[in-house]
Write a protein that holds these residues in place. Structure first.
Motif, mmCIF file in Angstrom:
data_model
loop_
_atom_site.group_PDB
_atom_site.id
_atom_site.type_symbol
_atom_site.label_atom_id
_atom_site.label_comp_id
_atom_site.label_asym_id
_atom_site.label_seq_id
_atom_site.Cartn_x
_atom_site.Cartn_y
_atom_site.Cartn_z
ATOM 1 N N ILE A 149 0.810 -1.216 0.000
ATOM 2 C CA ILE A 149 0.000 0.000 0.000
ATOM 3 C C ILE A 149 0.844 1.267 0.000
ATOM 4 C CG2 ILE A 149 -0.210 0.142 2.511
ATOM 5 C CD1 ILE A 149 -3.110 1.046 2.115
ATOM 6 N N ASN A 150 2.063 1.205 0.508
ATOM 7 C CA ASN A 150 2.894 2.410 0.577
ATOM 8 C C ASN A 150 3.651 2.677 -0.720
ATOM 9 O OD1 ASN A 150 2.148 3.122 3.190
ATOM 10 N ND2 ASN A 150 3.709 1.828 4.129
ATOM 11 N N SER A 151 4.399 1.714 -1.205
ATOM 12 C CA SER A 151 5.191 1.938 -2.418
ATOM 13 C C SER A 151 4.355 1.823 -3.683
ATOM 14 C CB SER A 151 6.339 0.928 -2.488
ATOM 15 O OG SER A 151 5.856 -0.373 -2.785
ATOM 16 N N LYS A 152 3.177 1.178 -3.573
ATOM 17 C CA LYS A 152 2.300 0.894 -4.713
ATOM 18 C C LYS A 152 2.899 -0.138 -5.670
ATOM 19 C CE LYS A 152 -0.689 3.926 -3.326
ATOM 20 N NZ LYS A 152 0.030 4.344 -2.123
ATOM 21 N N ASN A 153 3.882 -0.906 -5.191
ATOM 22 C CA ASN A 153 4.486 -1.940 -6.012
ATOM 23 C C ASN A 153 3.881 -3.306 -5.720
ATOM 24 O OD1 ASN A 153 6.475 -0.584 -7.630
ATOM 25 N ND2 ASN A 153 7.712 -0.297 -5.785
ATOM 26 N N LEU A 154 3.846 -4.152 -6.733
ATOM 27 C CA LEU A 154 3.405 -5.528 -6.620
ATOM 28 C C LEU A 154 4.627 -6.406 -6.367
ATOM 29 C CD1 LEU A 154 1.154 -7.754 -7.164
ATOM 30 C CD2 LEU A 154 2.002 -7.745 -9.518
ATOM 31 N N TYR A 155 4.545 -7.253 -5.339
ATOM 32 C CA TYR A 155 5.642 -8.154 -4.988
ATOM 33 C C TYR A 155 5.161 -9.597 -5.009
ATOM 34 C CZ TYR A 155 8.194 -4.049 -3.234
ATOM 35 O OH TYR A 155 8.839 -2.842 -3.128
ATOM 36 N N TYR A 156 6.119 -10.528 -5.015
ATOM 37 C CA TYR A 156 5.735 -11.925 -4.870
ATOM 38 C C TYR A 156 6.788 -12.692 -4.088
ATOM 39 C CZ TYR A 156 8.884 -13.690 -8.609
ATOM 40 O OH TYR A 156 9.961 -14.049 -9.373
ATOM 41 N N ARG A 157 6.336 -13.821 -3.509
ATOM 42 C CA ARG A 157 7.193 -14.734 -2.770
ATOM 43 C C ARG A 157 6.933 -16.154 -3.264
ATOM 44 N NH1 ARG A 157 8.986 -10.395 -1.900
ATOM 45 N NH2 ARG A 157 9.294 -9.361 0.114
ATOM 46 N N LYS A 158 7.877 -17.062 -2.997
ATOM 47 C CA LYS A 158 7.799 -18.444 -3.483
ATOM 48 C C LYS A 158 7.903 -19.417 -2.307
ATOM 49 C CE LYS A 158 10.880 -19.241 -6.675
ATOM 50 N NZ LYS A 158 12.131 -19.158 -7.463
ATOM 51 N N SER A 159 7.350 -20.616 -2.531
ATOM 52 C CA SER A 159 7.476 -21.677 -1.545
ATOM 53 C C SER A 159 7.256 -23.019 -2.219
ATOM 54 C CB SER A 159 6.459 -21.500 -0.408
ATOM 55 O OG SER A 159 6.573 -22.549 0.538
ATOM 56 N N THR A 160 7.789 -24.075 -1.613
ATOM 57 C CA THR A 160 7.514 -25.433 -2.087
ATOM 58 C C THR A 160 6.311 -26.024 -1.367
ATOM 59 O OG1 THR A 160 9.083 -26.321 -0.465
ATOM 60 C CG2 THR A 160 9.927 -25.851 -2.685
ATOM 61 N N SER A 161 5.730 -25.240 -0.441
ATOM 62 C CA SER A 161 4.589 -25.711 0.331
ATOM 63 C C SER A 161 3.477 -24.679 0.302
ATOM 64 C CB SER A 161 4.997 -25.987 1.781
ATOM 65 O OG SER A 161 3.868 -26.182 2.616
ATOM 66 N N LEU A 162 2.239 -25.142 0.347
ATOM 67 C CA LEU A 162 1.083 -24.258 0.359
ATOM 68 C C LEU A 162 1.084 -23.322 1.553
ATOM 69 C CD1 LEU A 162 -1.762 -23.413 -0.628
ATOM 70 C CD2 LEU A 162 -2.666 -25.440 0.533
ATOM 71 N N THR A 163 1.647 -23.759 2.653
ATOM 72 C CA THR A 163 1.623 -22.960 3.885
ATOM 73 C C THR A 163 2.968 -22.320 4.213
ATOM 74 O OG1 THR A 163 2.040 -24.976 5.181
ATOM 75 C CG2 THR A 163 -0.258 -24.315 4.860
ATOM 76 N N GLY A 164 3.905 -22.322 3.274
ATOM 77 C CA GLY A 164 5.193 -21.688 3.497
ATOM 78 C C GLY A 164 6.207 -22.671 4.086
ATOM 79 N N PRO A 165 7.395 -22.198 4.483
ATOM 80 C CA PRO A 165 7.810 -20.799 4.554
ATOM 81 C C PRO A 165 8.009 -20.162 3.184
ATOM 82 C CG PRO A 165 9.658 -22.232 4.985
ATOM 83 C CD PRO A 165 8.450 -23.126 4.904
ATOM 84 N N TRP A 166 7.935 -18.829 3.151
ATOM 85 C CA TRP A 166 7.985 -18.070 1.918
ATOM 86 C C TRP A 166 9.316 -17.344 1.795
ATOM 87 C CZ3 TRP A 166 4.074 -19.048 -1.317
ATOM 88 C CH2 TRP A 166 2.920 -19.619 -0.769
ATOM 89 N N SER A 167 9.870 -17.368 0.597
ATOM 90 C CA SER A 167 11.150 -16.702 0.374
ATOM 91 C C SER A 167 11.074 -15.838 -0.871
ATOM 92 C CB SER A 167 12.266 -17.742 0.215
ATOM 93 O OG SER A 167 12.014 -18.567 -0.911
ATOM 94 N N ALA A 168 11.976 -14.883 -0.941
ATOM 95 C CA ALA A 168 12.053 -14.025 -2.120
ATOM 96 C C ALA A 168 12.546 -14.841 -3.309
ATOM 97 C CB ALA A 168 12.991 -12.853 -1.856
#
Length: 546
Positions: A282-301
C-alpha cells in the motif's frame, strides 16, 4: 484496496517542475556537433488532451475508473471467457453506491465489453450495515454455484451501530453475468479476537485457493497484527471444507525481513511444484511476490528481483486459462486534473500482462500474444525530425542507429515527429557497449537534451525507469517516477516493446519485465532515442497500429 481504507501517500514532490500545457513548439538546437543534421527544426511538446477512448486498457462501466480486480476464467462461455470483476470507482453519487462490483469481459485483451446485467454486487443502503461500502474479494465455483467472497467496509466506523470497519462477507449466484445475492446467514468473518490483530480495521481482500489434494479450501486475508511488539502487515489464513464454515489457521506470511503496512489484495496460486504469494504494498504501490515449495510456506524471495513491474499494476491478480496460460490484471492509477503534476488518484485503467514461469521458477511477464497480434495490423510511417551528436545509421533503409556520448549531459539523439494514432506499438532491439550513465527513449520532447521525459535503461543501477525529472537534474540519487529492476549487461541485445494508448504507456523488457506508467505528456508529442555518457545501438525501430 479501497481509496478510503487508509490514508494513501501522494506522488507529489517526485517530479521537478514540468513543461505541460503552456509549453509551445521550440526550435531544435543545431549547434555544430559531430554528425548533426537538422530536419523540421521544431518540436511539439504540448500533448493531446486526455481521451476516454481506451480499448487495450479499458475504463469501466460508464467510463468510470476501474478499481481492485477479481478475474475469473469461464471456459464454458462462448465468448468473453475472461471475466474481470472490479470495484467501480463510484462513491455515493446519484446511484448512492460505494464501490459496487461491475465486470468486463474479453477473449483477446484488445477489446473489452461490459458484463451483461450491469451491477454485479451492490453495497447496502443502510449506514449501519457492514457492507455499506464494498471492497474487493474473490469468486470461486463449487458445483453449480458461484461464491463471491467480498470485503464489507463501513466508513461510518466508529459509531453507535458500527463496531468493526471491515469484515469478510459472502454472496452467491447460479451463473456469471447475473447479480450476486448476499448470503445473510453467512457469519461475517472478522479479525481473530485476542490474537494481536487490528480488531477494528485493516482486515480485507479475501482470496480463496482450493487444494485438490486434500479437498480443502484456503482463504487468505490482508490484515495487520502485532508481531513480537511490532505492528506489521500480514496475510492471515483460514480453512474450510465447504466454503461456509471457516477456521482460523494463523498467519501465512508476515513480510519476513520486510515490514509492510498492508499486503493488499493477496493471491495464492501454484505453478508446477512451486506456490506463489502475490501482494501489493500500500505504501510503495508496487506488486511483490514470494515463493514456496509448500502451500503454507515458509515463503522466500525469488532468485531474481522480487517484482516484475512498477507502480502501474496495482491490486493485481491472476487467472489461468484452459490452455495453461496465466494472465495478470491490475489497474493503473490516474493523476488529478489529467496532468503529470496532479495528485495520485485511486483507480484507473485495466492493464493485462501474460505471466509465466522462468526455468528457475521465478516469474516473468510479457505482452499477451493476442494483443500483440492485434496491435500489428498496419505499419505507421516514422518521420525523423533531427539528430545530433555521434549518430550512425547501422542498417540502411531502416531506423537503426548507433549513438555515442563521451561525457555526462552530452546527449546524442535521434528525434521523431509526433505519432498520430491514439494507440500503437513500438518495437526495436537495444544493446549497449558502455554506459556510464543511461540511454533510452525521450517522450514529450520540448528539446532533445533536457526538457523531456525519459524512459531509460540505467545499467549502473540494474533497472529501467520512467523519469519526469529534467535531465540536467538527474543524478545517481534521483528517485524515479516509476521503475522496475532489470538485469543489464554490455553486448546483449534486448527486445523492447512499448504499447501506447492515450496516457497509458506499457513497456515490455525482453519478455521478462514490464513497466506501466501514466504519462499525460506522451500523446501527440515529439519523441526520440538518446544516449548520455553511453554508447548504445537501437535496431529496427518500427511502429504499428491496430
Amino acid at each position: 484496496m479501497n481509496r478510503l481504507y487508509s490514508v494513501l501517500p501522494l506522488l507529489g514532490g517526485v517530479a521537478a517542475a514540468l513543461c505541460l500545457g503552456s509549453c509551445q513548439k521550440e526550435a531544435v538546437l543545431t549547434t555544430a556537433r559531430p554528425g548533426t543534421t537538422s530536419g523540421s527544426n521544431a518540436l511539439t511538446c504540448t500533448p493531446r488532451p486526455e481521451s476516454p477512448d481506451y480499448r487495450f486498457y479499458p475504463l469501466g462501466n460508464g467510463l468510470a475508473p476501474v478499481g481492485d480486480v477479481m478475474p475469473y476464467y469461464d471456459a464454458t462461455a462462448p465468448t468473453g471467457k475472461f471475466k474481470i470483476f472490479y470495484l467501480k470507482d463510484v462513491w455515493n453519487d446519484a446511484t448512492n453506491q460505494r464501490h459496487p462490483w461491475y465486470g468486463l469481459q474479453t477473449d483477446d485483451f484488445a477489446a473489452f465489453a461490459d458484463l451483461s446485467g450491469g451491477q454485479q454486487l451492490a453495497c447496502s443502503a443502510d449506514g449501519c450495515k457492514q457492507d455499506f461500502a464494498l471492497g474487493t474479494g474473490h469468486i470461486v465455483q463449487k458445483g453449480s454455484t458461484y461464491y463471491a467472497f467480498y470485503t464489507g467496509h463501513n466508513p461510518n466506523y466508529p459509531s453507535g451501530c458500527v463496531t468493526r470497519k471491515e469484515g469478510i462477507m459472502l454472496a452467491t449466484a447460479p451463473a456469471l453475468n447475473q447479480s450476486f445475492t448476499k448470503n445473510t446467514s453467512f457469519a461475517t468473518i472478522y479479525a481473530p479476537a485476542g490474537q494481536g490483530f487490528d480488531d477494528n480495521d485493516n482486515f480485507r481482500d479475501p482470496f480463496v485457493y482450493f487444494d485438490s489434494a486434500t479437498g480443502t479450501y484456503h482463504m487468505i486475508v490482508a490484515a495487520r497484527k502485532n508481531v513480537s511488539g511490532v505492528w506489521r502487515g500480514v496475510v492471515a489464513r483460514y480453512t474450510s471444507p465447504n466454503l461456509l464454515n471457516w477456521t482460523y489457521q494463523g498467519v501465512l506470511y508476515d513480510g519476513g525481513p520486510d515490514n509492510f503496512f498492508m499486503l493488499e489484495t493477496p493471491e495464492l496460486f501454484r505453478q508446477g511444484s512451486t506456490y506463489y504469494l502475490l501482494f501489493s504494498d500500500i505504501n510503495s504501490k508496487n506488486l511483490y511476490y514470494r515463493k514456496s515449495t509448500s502451500l503454507t510456506g515458509p515463503w522466500s524471495a525469488p532468485s531474481g528481483p522480487s517484482r516484475f513491474e512498477g507502480q502501474g499494476l496495482y491490486a493485481a491478480k491472476t487467472v489461468l486459462d484452459q490452455y495453461g496460460d496465466r494472465y495478470i490484471f491490475g489497474w493503473t492509477n490516474r493523476l488529478a486534473g489529467n496532468t503529470d503534476t496532479g495528485a495520485w488518484l485511486w483507480g484507473g485503467n485495466l492493464v493485462t500482462h501474460k505471466l509465466y514461469q522462468l526455468p528457475n521458477q521465478d516469474l516473468a511477464v510479457t505482452i499477451p500474444h493476442t494483443l500483440q497480434t492485434r496491435a500489428e495490423t498496419s505499419a505507421v510511417p516514422l518521420s525523423k525530425d533531427s539528430q545530433w551528436g555521434n549518430v550512425t545509421n547501422v542498417q540502411a533503409g531502416t531506423e537503426s542507429y548507433r549513438l555515442s556520448s563521451p561525457a555526462d549531459k552530452d546527449v546524442a539523439n535521434v528525434l521523431y515527429a509526433p505519432i498520430g494514432p491514439a494507440r500503437y506499438k513500438l518495437h526495436c532491439t537495444v544493446s549497449y557497449s558502455s554506459a556510464a550513465k543511461d540511454f533510452g527513449f525521450l517522450l514529450g520532447a520540448c528539446d532533445g537534451y533536457d526538457d523531456v521525459y525519459s524512459l531509460r535503461f540505467v545499467p549502473g543501477q540494474q533497472r529501467f525507469s520512467f523519469d519526469r525529472t529534467r535531465r540536467s537534474q538527474l543524478s545517481s540519487t534521483t528517485v524515479a517516477t516509476n521503475d522496475v529492476p532489470f538485469a543489464l549487461s554490455p553486448g546483449v541485445e534486448y527486445d523492447l516493446t512499448i504499447v501506447f494508448e492515450n496516457s497509458v504507456v506499457v513497456v515490455y523488457l525482453n519478455h521478462v519485465a514490464a513497466l506501466t506508467s501514466r504519462i499525460y505528456r506522451a500523446p501527440g508529442t515529439s519523441w526520440g532515442i538518446f544516449v548520455d555518457n553511453s554508447t548504445a545501438t537501437f535496431k529496427n525501430i518500427t511502429v504499428t497500429q491496430p
